[in-house]
Scaffold this motif. Structure first.
Motif, short mmCIF file in Angstrom:
data_model
loop_
_atom_site.label_atom_id
_atom_site.label_comp_id
_atom_site.label_asym_id
_atom_site.label_seq_id
_atom_site.Cartn_x
_atom_site.Cartn_y
_atom_site.Cartn_z
N TRP A 56 0.84 -1.20 0.00
CA TRP A 56 0.00 0.00 0.00
C TRP A 56 0.88 1.24 0.00
O TRP A 56 1.74 1.38 0.89
N SER A 57 0.62 2.09 -0.95
CA SER A 57 1.24 3.41 -0.95
C SER A 57 0.18 4.38 -0.44
O SER A 57 -0.75 4.75 -1.17
N ALA A 58 0.28 4.75 0.82
CA ALA A 58 -0.74 5.56 1.49
C ALA A 58 -0.30 7.03 1.44
O ALA A 58 0.70 7.39 2.04
N GLY A 59 -1.07 7.85 0.71
CA GLY A 59 -0.64 9.23 0.45
C GLY A 59 0.28 9.20 -0.76
O GLY A 59 1.42 9.63 -0.71
N CYS A 60 -0.25 8.66 -1.87
CA CYS A 60 0.60 8.36 -3.05
C CYS A 60 0.80 9.58 -3.94
O CYS A 60 1.58 9.51 -4.89
N SER A 61 0.05 10.66 -3.67
CA SER A 61 0.13 11.86 -4.49
C SER A 61 -0.06 11.51 -5.98
O SER A 61 -0.91 10.70 -6.31
N SER A 62 0.77 12.06 -6.86
CA SER A 62 0.54 11.91 -8.30
C SER A 62 1.04 10.59 -8.88
O SER A 62 1.14 10.44 -10.10
N GLY A 63 1.37 9.62 -8.03
CA GLY A 63 1.56 8.24 -8.51
C GLY A 63 2.99 7.76 -8.67
O GLY A 63 3.22 6.57 -8.89
N GLU A 64 3.96 8.66 -8.56
CA GLU A 64 5.34 8.23 -8.78
C GLU A 64 5.74 7.11 -7.83
O GLU A 64 6.40 6.15 -8.23
N GLU A 65 5.36 7.24 -6.55
CA GLU A 65 5.76 6.24 -5.55
C GLU A 65 5.21 4.84 -5.86
O GLU A 65 5.99 3.88 -5.95
N PRO A 66 3.89 4.68 -6.04
CA PRO A 66 3.41 3.31 -6.32
C PRO A 66 3.91 2.74 -7.65
O PRO A 66 4.15 1.53 -7.75
N TYR A 67 4.08 3.60 -8.67
CA TYR A 67 4.63 3.10 -9.93
C TYR A 67 6.07 2.63 -9.71
O TYR A 67 6.49 1.59 -10.21
N ASN A 68 6.80 3.42 -8.94
CA ASN A 68 8.19 3.08 -8.63
C ASN A 68 8.27 1.73 -7.89
O ASN A 68 9.09 0.86 -8.23
N ILE A 69 7.38 1.53 -6.94
CA ILE A 69 7.35 0.27 -6.19
C ILE A 69 7.09 -0.89 -7.17
O ILE A 69 7.75 -1.92 -7.13
N SER A 70 6.15 -0.68 -8.06
CA SER A 70 5.81 -1.71 -9.05
C SER A 70 7.00 -2.05 -9.92
O SER A 70 7.19 -3.22 -10.29
N MET A 71 7.77 -1.05 -10.30
CA MET A 71 8.95 -1.30 -11.14
C MET A 71 9.95 -2.18 -10.40
O MET A 71 10.51 -3.11 -10.98
N TYR A 72 10.15 -1.90 -9.13
CA TYR A 72 11.06 -2.73 -8.35
C TYR A 72 10.54 -4.17 -8.27
O TYR A 72 11.29 -5.12 -8.40
N ILE A 73 9.25 -4.32 -8.11
CA ILE A 73 8.68 -5.68 -7.99
C ILE A 73 8.84 -6.43 -9.31
O ILE A 73 9.30 -7.57 -9.35
N LYS A 74 8.46 -5.78 -10.40
CA LYS A 74 8.53 -6.44 -11.72
C LYS A 74 9.97 -6.81 -12.04
O LYS A 74 10.25 -7.89 -12.57
N ASP A 75 10.88 -5.91 -11.72
CA ASP A 75 12.29 -6.17 -11.98
C ASP A 75 12.78 -7.35 -11.17
O ASP A 75 13.53 -8.19 -11.65
N PHE A 76 12.35 -7.39 -9.93
CA PHE A 76 12.80 -8.45 -9.03
C PHE A 76 12.26 -9.81 -9.50
O PHE A 76 12.99 -10.80 -9.53
N LEU A 77 10.99 -9.83 -9.85
CA LEU A 77 10.38 -11.12 -10.22
C LEU A 77 10.73 -11.57 -11.63
O LEU A 77 10.67 -12.77 -11.95
N GLY A 78 11.07 -10.61 -12.49
CA GLY A 78 11.44 -10.96 -13.87
C GLY A 78 10.35 -11.78 -14.54
O GLY A 78 9.16 -11.46 -14.42
#
Ligand SMILES: C[S@@+](CC[C@H](N)C(=O)[O-])C[C@H]1O[C@@H](n2cnc3c(N)ncnc32)[C@H](O)[C@@H]1O
Length: 268
Positions: A109-131
């Motif tokens: 959960w990105s709580a107080g995500c504002s314009s979305g950079e934080e949750p998108y960034n989290i997703s990028m780390y996840i996708k990269d990690f899981l390949g």
């Protein structure tokens, strides 16, 4: 031109904002007058008195949001406080992948995500990690904010990117959107669920969270409001769940969380 606000109107407004949104304005009288004076005039009032009176009587959510947008900052950017993401990548993700081998669901959960950079960034780390394994997992990130305006920007997902976003990610997770603008690629966009949510409200999401990012949000809250929210985060987390807050923020000494890295906490 700056308008003056009476003691009574200021206190009424501050009390209302605090009770509804947790934002503590008691020491921010100057900020209130400087940020809201223009709005008072634009909305056709001749002073703060009728403005405050009508705002508190009507409680029109659209007007309240515009006021709130003036009083808070939505400042955010990709790769902000990267140490959190490094800890997330090196420590949290390997642990969660082991823990969720069976259900293959991560609850973040990105709580107080504002314009979305934080949750998108989290997703990028996840996708990269899981390949290539990523498709087998449900890694959708819940991203909430009180402001519809920032959530609309977040859903569009088009940004000017700072240089700190790696070039390989610019290629993989963005598509050029004209000039200096980049659009978040569908694989990342579809992995984030945006919702309006006031952090003052009870937390009733279906899943218990593995990780809650609530960075640079509680800076606006007074200590009791912050403590109560941290307690709700704790209850809404899985055992061993993480909480990440902004680097300039602190939890109370008697927090139930244990500290595991700078501004990073874990449920016992
Ligand atoms: C400075 S931004 C932080 C964005 C991101 N987490 C980061 O660290 O870059 C703070 C966000 O908190 C949101 N916010 C403030 N009070 C809130 C509340 N009571 N409920 C939900 N969101 C709130 C604001 O709308 C704003 O978008």
């Amino acid at each position: 031109m700056l308008k003056t606000i009476s003691d009574g109107d200021f206190q009424r407004l501050a009390k209302f904002i605090q009770s509804q949104y947790g934002i503590n304005l008691t020491q921010k009288r100057q900020l209130v007058t400087s940020r809201l004076s223009g709005m008072v005039t634009e909305w056709g009032y001749d002073g703060f008195e009728p403005f405050v009176k009508q705002l508190l009587q009507e409680r029109d959510p659209n007007k309240l949001e515009l006021v709130l947008n003036k009083l808070t900052t939505n400042y955010t950017f990709f790769m902000r406080e990267t140490e959190h993401f490094q800890f997330f990548e090196k420590t949290v993700l390997p642990e969660l992948i082991r823990k969720h081998q069976r259900d293959k669901v991560l609850a973040i959960w990105s709580a107080g995500c504002s314009s979305g950079e934080e949750p998108y960034n989290i997703s990028m780390y996840i996708k990269d990690f899981l390949g290539p394994q990523a498709d087998k997992w449900d890694t959708r990130v819940l991203a909430t904010d009180i402001s519809q305006r920032v959530l609309a920007t977040a859903k569009k997902g088009v940004y000017d990117l700072p240089d700190t976003v790696p070039d390989s990610w610019k290629k993989k997770y963005f598509t050029p959107a004209g000039g200096s603008r980049y659009a978040v690629a569908p694989v990342i966009r579809n992995n984030v669920i945006f919702q309006t949510f006031n952090l003052m409200d009870p937390i009733k999401f279906r899943l218990k969270f593995d990780v809650i990012f609530c960075r640079n949000v509680m800076i606006y809250f007074d200590q009791p409001t912050k403590d109560a929210l941290v307690r709700r985060f704790y209850d809404a987390s899985q055992p061993g769940g993480y909480l990440m807050i902004g680097h300039s923020e602190n939890l109370s000494k008697d927090t139930p969380y244990r500290t595991v890295a700078p501004s990073t906490f874990q449920k016992r």
